[in-house]
Design an enzyme around this catalytic site. Sequence first.
Site, PDB file in Angstrom:
ATOM      1  N   HIS A  39       0.816  -1.224   0.000  1.00 31.66           N
ATOM      2  CA  HIS A  39       0.000   0.000   0.000  1.00 31.66           C
ATOM      3  C   HIS A  39       0.845   1.269   0.000  1.00 31.66           C
ATOM      4  O   HIS A  39       1.890   1.338   0.647  1.00 31.66           O
ATOM      5  CB  HIS A  39      -1.043  -0.014   1.125  1.00 31.66           C
ATOM      6  CG  HIS A  39      -0.516   0.032   2.531  1.00 31.66           C
ATOM      7  ND1 HIS A  39      -0.323   1.213   3.211  1.00 31.66           N
ATOM      8  CD2 HIS A  39      -0.174  -0.953   3.408  1.00 31.66           C
ATOM      9  CE1 HIS A  39       0.101   0.946   4.438  1.00 31.66           C
ATOM     10  NE2 HIS A  39       0.213  -0.361   4.586  1.00 31.66           N
ATOM     11  N   ASP A  61       5.727   1.847   7.002  1.00 25.33           N
ATOM     12  CA  ASP A  61       4.416   1.236   6.742  1.00 25.33           C
ATOM     13  C   ASP A  61       3.691   2.084   5.721  1.00 25.33           C
ATOM     14  O   ASP A  61       3.143   3.122   6.070  1.00 25.33           O
ATOM     15  CB  ASP A  61       3.650   1.154   8.072  1.00 25.33           C
ATOM     16  CG  ASP A  61       2.272   0.567   7.928  1.00 25.33           C
ATOM     17  OD1 ASP A  61       1.948   0.060   6.846  1.00 25.33           O
ATOM     18  OD2 ASP A  61       1.506   0.614   8.914  1.00 25.33           O
ATOM     19  N   GLU A 116      -5.183   1.525   2.516  1.00 26.72           N
ATOM     20  CA  GLU A 116      -5.034   0.344   3.370  1.00 26.72           C
ATOM     21  C   GLU A 116      -5.256   0.700   4.831  1.00 26.72           C
ATOM     22  O   GLU A 116      -5.873  -0.049   5.586  1.00 26.72           O
ATOM     23  CB  GLU A 116      -3.638  -0.268   3.187  1.00 26.72           C
ATOM     24  CG  GLU A 116      -3.463  -1.641   3.845  1.00 26.72           C
ATOM     25  CD  GLU A 116      -3.031  -1.593   5.322  1.00 26.72           C
ATOM     26  OE1 GLU A 116      -3.059  -2.654   5.964  1.00 26.72           O
ATOM     27  OE2 GLU A 116      -2.681  -0.507   5.829  1.00 26.72           O
ATOM     28  N   GLU A 117      -4.746   1.862   5.221  1.00 32.15           N
ATOM     29  CA  GLU A 117      -4.757   2.240   6.639  1.00 32.15           C
ATOM     30  C   GLU A 117      -6.156   2.521   7.184  1.00 32.15           C
ATOM     31  O   GLU A 117      -6.344   2.630   8.387  1.00 32.15           O
ATOM     32  CB  GLU A 117      -3.840   3.448   6.878  1.00 32.15           C
ATOM     33  CG  GLU A 117      -2.359   3.204   6.576  1.00 32.15           C
ATOM     34  CD  GLU A 117      -1.682   2.236   7.537  1.00 32.15           C
ATOM     35  OE1 GLU A 117      -2.347   1.744   8.458  1.00 32.15           O
ATOM     36  OE2 GLU A 117      -0.478   1.961   7.341  1.00 32.15           O
ATOM     37  N   ASP A 174       3.936  -6.138   3.342  1.00 35.20           N
ATOM     38  CA  ASP A 174       3.635  -5.078   4.303  1.00 35.20           C
ATOM     39  C   ASP A 174       4.468  -5.290   5.570  1.00 35.20           C
ATOM     40  O   ASP A 174       5.033  -6.362   5.784  1.00 35.20           O
ATOM     41  CB  ASP A 174       2.132  -5.101   4.639  1.00 35.20           C
ATOM     42  CG  ASP A 174       1.605  -3.757   5.132  1.00 35.20           C
ATOM     43  OD1 ASP A 174       2.409  -2.892   5.535  1.00 35.20           O
ATOM     44  OD2 ASP A 174       0.370  -3.586   5.125  1.00 35.20           O
ATOM     45  N   HIS A 198       3.515   2.647  13.294  1.00 38.47           N
ATOM     46  CA  HIS A 198       2.575   3.778  13.338  1.00 38.47           C
ATOM     47  C   HIS A 198       3.085   4.935  14.207  1.00 38.47           C
ATOM     48  O   HIS A 198       2.303   5.618  14.862  1.00 38.47           O
ATOM     49  CB  HIS A 198       1.165   3.324  13.781  1.00 38.47           C
ATOM     50  CG  HIS A 198       0.430   2.605  12.685  1.00 38.47           C
ATOM     51  ND1 HIS A 198      -0.931   2.452  12.666  1.00 38.47           N
ATOM     52  CD2 HIS A 198       0.882   2.015  11.560  1.00 38.47           C
ATOM     53  CE1 HIS A 198      -1.286   1.791  11.564  1.00 38.47           C
ATOM     54  NE2 HIS A 198      -0.201   1.512  10.898  1.00 38.47           N
TER      55      HIS A 198
HETATM   56 CO    CO Z   1      -0.316   0.461   8.959  1.00 40.63          CO
HETATM   57 ZN    ZN Z   2       0.734  -1.365   6.397  1.00 40.86          ZN
END
Ligand code: CO
Ligand code: ZN
Length: 327
Positions: free
Chosen positions: A62, A164, A194-195, A217, A303
């Site tokens: 992503h 990410d 995606e998030e 990922d 994150h």
């Molecule tokens: Co993520």
């Molecule tokens: Zn991810």
Amino acid sequence: MFNSELMKKLSDCFGPSGREKYIRELIIDEIKDYVDEISTDPLGNLIARKKGSGKKIMFSAHMDQIGLIVTHVDEKGFLRFTNVGGLKAKNLLGLHMVFANGLEGVICQEELKDKEKLTMGKLFLDVGVTDKEFVKQNFRVGDMCVFKSQYYETEDCVICKAADDRVGCYILIEALKNHPNTDNDVYYVFSVQEEVGCRGAKTAGYSINPDLAIAVDVTATGDTPDEIIMEVKLDGGAAIKIKDNSLIVHPEVKDMLTYLSEKNNIKYQYEILEFGGTDAGPIHLSREGVPSGVISIPTRNLHTSGEIFSKKDVEECIKLVRAAAGH
Ligand code: CO
Ligand code: ZN
């Protein structure tokens, strides 16, 4: 050789969920000379193809990153916001954020007696401007911002924001540039949103209708102080997923990735993530079902504005993507 210049560009590029224009353009620029077909679907997924007459394989990484979205600009010129993707209030205090137009702000909190009661609603962005008219003209409800932090590398690791899943994008780009000699019909997808629930992968999986799908990922690790109990660690190699909350990896896909790792001397480890999911979640439920798996990059501090991964693990992941594309 780790391509630091490419990784830095990917990490630094603005692209929260639903605002992937710049990162998509960057990736198109990077791969256009290496693919047979390239297209952008109605949701914004970037789909690159290396044509073949054999089985259809879909890889997905992503492009989007987590961020914040402005919900209100107040009379004093402070911005209220909510999260786009998985962000918690307690991790945000003092962080520098940057908007698409390059303007910045820092996250502050209302005076709170009980720090435990901190919620997103008690935070605000101070954009460091006393001219309220300027604030009104330059910040509007719906504007998004992302972490601003300095890209940094050591001999072993990279510390950066949006690893990410820009490191997943990096892996697909490098694999694509070295695409194996194969009859397989291979799709390299750079997905959107995606998030916020793997939304892009859902439509991309439907339209491509692959025989096999592999998401690339990041995943968490269990190798830091007082961490969750988890087998995955930095420098443990490519992580072959077995299960997360969105998917139980098809046993044949797990076995195939294990076999390919052992055959090609690729360092690997098994991964069970007890929370979260990836693009492989919606893809494996597409149409009548798609055997799917995930190649994960062990990443600490997920994150946050300083996610950490190992360059060696990334090399192993590239090798495994190439082996799977050619199998
Ligand atoms: Co993520
Ligand atoms: Zn991810």
